[in-house]
Scaffold this motif. Structure first.
Motif, PDB file in Angstrom:
ATOM      1  N   ASP A  18       0.776  -1.250   0.000  1.00  0.00           N
ATOM      2  CA  ASP A  18       0.000   0.000   0.000  1.00  0.00           C
ATOM      3  C   ASP A  18       0.803   1.293   0.000  1.00  0.00           C
ATOM      4  O   ASP A  18       0.224   2.377  -0.030  1.00  0.00           O
ATOM      5  CB  ASP A  18      -0.991   0.001   1.165  1.00  0.00           C
ATOM      6  CG  ASP A  18      -0.311   0.043   2.534  1.00  0.00           C
ATOM      7  OD1 ASP A  18       0.937   0.183   2.609  1.00  0.00           O
ATOM      8  OD2 ASP A  18      -1.041  -0.078   3.548  1.00  0.00           O
ATOM      9  N   GLY A  19       2.144   1.213   0.018  1.00  0.00           N
ATOM     10  CA  GLY A  19       2.943   2.432  -0.030  1.00  0.00           C
ATOM     11  C   GLY A  19       3.283   3.013   1.323  1.00  0.00           C
ATOM     12  O   GLY A  19       3.875   4.093   1.397  1.00  0.00           O
ATOM     13  N   THR A  20       2.942   2.291   2.398  1.00  0.00           N
ATOM     14  CA  THR A  20       3.257   2.772   3.755  1.00  0.00           C
ATOM     15  C   THR A  20       4.419   2.012   4.381  1.00  0.00           C
ATOM     16  O   THR A  20       4.851   2.354   5.460  1.00  0.00           O
ATOM     17  CB  THR A  20       2.050   2.607   4.687  1.00  0.00           C
ATOM     18  OG1 THR A  20       1.790   1.205   4.866  1.00  0.00           O
ATOM     19  CG2 THR A  20       0.821   3.299   4.127  1.00  0.00           C
ATOM     20  N   ARG A  21       4.872   0.946   3.715  1.00  0.00           N
ATOM     21  CA  ARG A  21       5.917   0.046   4.204  1.00  0.00           C
ATOM     22  C   ARG A  21       5.363  -1.062   5.098  1.00  0.00           C
ATOM     23  O   ARG A  21       6.107  -1.868   5.628  1.00  0.00           O
ATOM     24  CB  ARG A  21       7.008   0.824   4.956  1.00  0.00           C
ATOM     25  CG  ARG A  21       8.414   0.448   4.563  1.00  0.00           C
ATOM     26  CD  ARG A  21       9.415   1.347   5.279  1.00  0.00           C
ATOM     27  NE  ARG A  21      10.764   0.827   5.132  1.00  0.00           N
ATOM     28  CZ  ARG A  21      11.821   1.327   5.735  1.00  0.00           C
ATOM     29  NH1 ARG A  21      11.685   2.373   6.531  1.00  0.00           N
ATOM     30  NH2 ARG A  21      13.003   0.807   5.560  1.00  0.00           N
ATOM     31  N   ARG A  22       4.043  -1.058   5.271  1.00  0.00           N
ATOM     32  CA  ARG A  22       3.436  -2.159   6.007  1.00  0.00           C
ATOM     33  C   ARG A  22       3.530  -3.446   5.194  1.00  0.00           C
ATOM     34  O   ARG A  22       3.616  -3.400   3.973  1.00  0.00           O
ATOM     35  CB  ARG A  22       1.965  -1.848   6.319  1.00  0.00           C
ATOM     36  CG  ARG A  22       1.771  -0.775   7.370  1.00  0.00           C
ATOM     37  CD  ARG A  22       0.328  -0.759   7.866  1.00  0.00           C
ATOM     38  NE  ARG A  22      -0.590  -0.306   6.831  1.00  0.00           N
ATOM     39  CZ  ARG A  22      -1.089   0.922   6.755  1.00  0.00           C
ATOM     40  NH1 ARG A  22      -0.751   1.825   7.658  1.00  0.00           N
ATOM     41  NH2 ARG A  22      -1.933   1.257   5.794  1.00  0.00           N
ATOM     42  N   LEU A 398      18.667  -5.464  -1.811  1.00  0.00           N
ATOM     43  CA  LEU A 398      19.046  -4.273  -1.044  1.00  0.00           C
ATOM     44  C   LEU A 398      17.982  -3.895  -0.022  1.00  0.00           C
ATOM     45  O   LEU A 398      18.289  -3.345   1.036  1.00  0.00           O
ATOM     46  CB  LEU A 398      19.267  -3.075  -1.974  1.00  0.00           C
ATOM     47  CG  LEU A 398      20.622  -2.916  -2.648  1.00  0.00           C
ATOM     48  CD1 LEU A 398      20.673  -1.606  -3.394  1.00  0.00           C
ATOM     49  CD2 LEU A 398      21.754  -3.024  -1.651  1.00  0.00           C
ATOM     50  N   PHE A 399      16.718  -4.154  -0.358  1.00  0.00           N
ATOM     51  CA  PHE A 399      15.599  -3.843   0.530  1.00  0.00           C
ATOM     52  C   PHE A 399      14.408  -4.662   0.083  1.00  0.00           C
ATOM     53  O   PHE A 399      14.391  -5.221  -1.022  1.00  0.00           O
ATOM     54  CB  PHE A 399      15.254  -2.347   0.523  1.00  0.00           C
ATOM     55  CG  PHE A 399      15.508  -1.653  -0.782  1.00  0.00           C
ATOM     56  CD1 PHE A 399      14.766  -1.968  -1.915  1.00  0.00           C
ATOM     57  CD2 PHE A 399      16.504  -0.698  -0.897  1.00  0.00           C
ATOM     58  CE1 PHE A 399      14.998  -1.346  -3.123  1.00  0.00           C
ATOM     59  CE2 PHE A 399      16.756  -0.067  -2.112  1.00  0.00           C
ATOM     60  CZ  PHE A 399      16.000  -0.392  -3.231  1.00  0.00           C
ATOM     61  N   SER A 400      13.416  -4.757   0.942  1.00  0.00           N
ATOM     62  CA  SER A 400      12.210  -5.520   0.630  1.00  0.00           C
ATOM     63  C   SER A 400      11.396  -4.812  -0.444  1.00  0.00           C
ATOM     64  O   SER A 400      11.577  -3.619  -0.717  1.00  0.00           O
ATOM     65  CB  SER A 400      11.346  -5.683   1.885  1.00  0.00           C
ATOM     66  OG  SER A 400      10.806  -4.419   2.269  1.00  0.00           O
ATOM     67  N   LEU A 401      10.466  -5.541  -1.049  1.00  0.00           N
ATOM     68  CA  LEU A 401       9.586  -4.948  -2.045  1.00  0.00           C
ATOM     69  C   LEU A 401       8.700  -3.881  -1.408  1.00  0.00           C
ATOM     70  O   LEU A 401       8.402  -2.852  -2.029  1.00  0.00           O
ATOM     71  CB  LEU A 401       8.738  -6.038  -2.693  1.00  0.00           C
ATOM     72  CG  LEU A 401       8.081  -5.704  -4.036  1.00  0.00           C
ATOM     73  CD1 LEU A 401       9.127  -5.274  -5.062  1.00  0.00           C
ATOM     74  CD2 LEU A 401       7.296  -6.894  -4.558  1.00  0.00           C
ATOM     75  N   TRP A 406       7.534   1.868  -1.139  1.00  0.00           N
ATOM     76  CA  TRP A 406       7.431   3.060  -0.283  1.00  0.00           C
ATOM     77  C   TRP A 406       8.355   4.168  -0.767  1.00  0.00           C
ATOM     78  O   TRP A 406       7.978   5.359  -0.784  1.00  0.00           O
ATOM     79  CB  TRP A 406       7.783   2.655   1.149  1.00  0.00           C
ATOM     80  CG  TRP A 406       7.886   3.766   2.134  1.00  0.00           C
ATOM     81  CD1 TRP A 406       6.882   4.535   2.631  1.00  0.00           C
ATOM     82  CD2 TRP A 406       9.084   4.229   2.790  1.00  0.00           C
ATOM     83  NE1 TRP A 406       7.372   5.446   3.548  1.00  0.00           N
ATOM     84  CE2 TRP A 406       8.722   5.260   3.665  1.00  0.00           C
ATOM     85  CE3 TRP A 406      10.423   3.826   2.723  1.00  0.00           C
ATOM     86  CZ2 TRP A 406       9.651   5.929   4.466  1.00  0.00           C
ATOM     87  CZ3 TRP A 406      11.351   4.490   3.517  1.00  0.00           C
ATOM     88  CH2 TRP A 406      10.962   5.537   4.365  1.00  0.00           C
ATOM     89  N   LYS A 407       9.551   3.823  -1.197  1.00  0.00           N
ATOM     90  CA  LYS A 407      10.527   4.812  -1.664  1.00  0.00           C
ATOM     91  C   LYS A 407      10.059   5.548  -2.915  1.00  0.00           C
ATOM     92  O   LYS A 407      10.532   6.649  -3.202  1.00  0.00           O
ATOM     93  CB  LYS A 407      11.871   4.121  -1.963  1.00  0.00           C
ATOM     94  CG  LYS A 407      12.698   3.756  -0.737  1.00  0.00           C
ATOM     95  CD  LYS A 407      13.914   2.936  -1.126  1.00  0.00           C
ATOM     96  CE  LYS A 407      14.870   2.752   0.039  1.00  0.00           C
ATOM     97  NZ  LYS A 407      15.605   3.980   0.367  1.00  0.00           N
TER      98      LYS A 407
END
Length: 486
Positions: A18-22, A398-401, A406-407
């Motif tokens: 959802d774009g919040t990093r949840r 490098l980071f989670s999806l 979120w980025k």
């Protein structure tokens, strides 16, 4: 969940990020009237159009935090380069250059000439910023446009001689132009003091020109004075300007150029982190170790591998290396650069380890910095966002999806004050991307830079399906995103 009316569009069977990093979750998404009206188990409910997202990720439309699409959104309204990679909103007016406000007799120095190649009266720029905003509204393109105004443009509009510091009268004139732009809804102002037309602007000039920002919620974005040997000093200047104005600063396309500065991100990133504890600081980055901008003229800026991306005088040499051209002509690189103008180039001058370190920094937004000019642009114009999702998140880890999304969505919306976008939640505008997490990847290369990405199944802009299975559907449903006045 039941609803009283049919959905205009129903996305079923997908996994929502959802774009919040949840953490991701399984849900359907219902859209009506250009807004998200329901998220949950919506199977069996009526809809005019239903999209099957089984096995796919459903995320907010990507927000390109750093573009030079100011003229492209009017001249190339289908915006294939952005829509094809899931971008639904572009932030324009970066690096100090915007196509408004300019008079018919305003000079158009590099790098402004990359946006305004003809004379201003030819319809590529506008007397006031509100004229530009109205032109965008009158001729919508396929993406949303969130415009900023450029400090270099204000200088070109106001000053006859750009090689000196502005006088108090000129500063006052620029301040009035900035106020007009802010009243028209500009998200903020950008500077490009690394470039000749603004290099003579002192810190004090920038602060005084930008005084109208204070208290408005608008941002100060900057292509800093130096991104090489003096990067720390340039960061200090950037933070000082932000403190003096009490505004959020955005460090544009953070990078460390030239071999002697490779690895220096281990110093700059902690320095940025420390500043974030004292003031509002944001930054963005593109996922490549080559930059692209105007073709410089100074010999000390022409070292290393440099590939010509566009040339007004010698378009047949696009894609060639500057060193090879200079050798064939029997001239210096500087002289060859002069003969190729107006021109842009790709500079291979960064360390991949720095790129990865900056990308992985928690608060780094994603911005393409693509130049939509010429036949051989930097591949970041078409490939930035799927490259982050595929190469840097999935392959390199490098980071989670969730973090990657979120980025390029929620974080960017928050930093630029873009409301009701960047997060998939009920009530927000329906900018949505459906992509395959297993296949999404950039296909644009330096040799073939205009290749659409793999794995971007659907792109929805304000509730309208605009891109579907590698094809543009012709919709131009973008809007102008202006700053909410305080």
């Amino acid at each position: 969940m039941s609803v009283a009316e049919d959905f205009d569009l129903l996305i079923v069977g997908g996994t929502v990020i959802d774009g919040t990093r949840r953490p991701r979750y399984e849900a359907d998404v219902g859209i009506r009237g250009g807004r998200i009206v329901a998220i949950g188990n919506l199977r069996g409910q009526a809809a005019k159009t239903t999209l099957d997202a089984s096995g796919k990720i459903v995320s907010p439309g990507f927000i390109d935090s750093h573009t030079h699409d100011d003229a492209a959104v009017l001249r190339l309204p289908s915006m294939d380069s952005k829509v094809s990679q899931g971008v639904t909103t572009v932030v324009t007016g970066n690096c100090g250059v915007s196509i408004a406000p300019l008079r018919a007799d305003s000079p158009v120095p590099a790098p402004l000439n990359l946006l305004v190649p003809e004379k201003p009266q030819d319809g590529t720029s506008f007397q006031t910023f509100s004229d530009y905003v109205e032109a965008l509204r009158a001729a919508p393109c396929a993406v949303n446009v969130a415009p900023m105004v450029g400090h270099t443009t204000l200088r070109a509009r106001t000053m006859a001689d750009l090689s000196r510091t502005a006088t108090s009268a000129e500063i006052s004139d620029m301040r009035e132009l900035l106020t007009e732009a802010l009243n028209a809804g500009a998200l903020g102002i950008s500077t490009g003091t690394a470039y000749p037309p603004a290099a003579a602007a002192t810190t004090e000039e920038v602060i005084e020109v930008c005084r109208p920002l204070t208290g408005t919620g608008a941002v100060y974005a900057t292509h800093m004075r130096n991104e090489a040997d003096s990067s720390i000093e340039s960061l200090e200047e950037t933070f000082a300007i932000g403190k003096a104005l009490d505004v959020k600063v955005v460090v544009s396309h953070h990078k460390l150029m030239r071999e002697q500065n490779f690895g220096k991100s281990t110093i700059t990133l902690p320095f940025i982190r420390a500043a974030m504890k004292c003031q509002c600081v944001a930054l963005d980055c593109y996922p490549y170790n080559a930059s692209s901008t105007m073709l410089h003229l100074a010999e000390d800026r022409l070292t290393g591998k440099i590939r010509i991306a566009s040339s007004g005088t010698h378009p047949e040499l696009v894609g060639r290396e500057l060193g090879d051209i200079a050798e064939e002509w029997g001239v210096s690189r500087s002289e060859a650069s002069k003969r190729l103008q107006p021109a842009s180039a790709i500079y291979f001058s960064m360390d991949e380890h720095d790129v990865q370190r900056i990308l992985a920094f928690d608060e780094t937004m994603i911005g393409s910095d693509g130049l939509p000019t010429g036949e051989n642009p930097h591949p970041r114009l078409w490939g930035t966002f799927p490259r982050v999702l595929g190469h840097y998140s999935r392959t390199l880890g490098l980071f989670s999806l969730e973090t990657a999304v979120w980025k390029m969505t929620g974080l960017t919306a928050q930093n630029f004050g873009i409301e009701q976008r960047g997060i998939l939640e009920v009530g927000n505008h329906a900018d949505v991307v459906v992509f395959d997490p297993n296949t999404v990847l950039d296909r644009a290369t330096y040799d073939n830079p205009k290749e659409p990405a793999d794995g971007i199944d659907y792109v929805i802009v304000n509730g309208t399906v605009t891109w579907q299975q590698r094809a543009h559907l012709g919709a131009r449903n973008g809007t102008v995103i202006t700053r909410t006045k305080r």
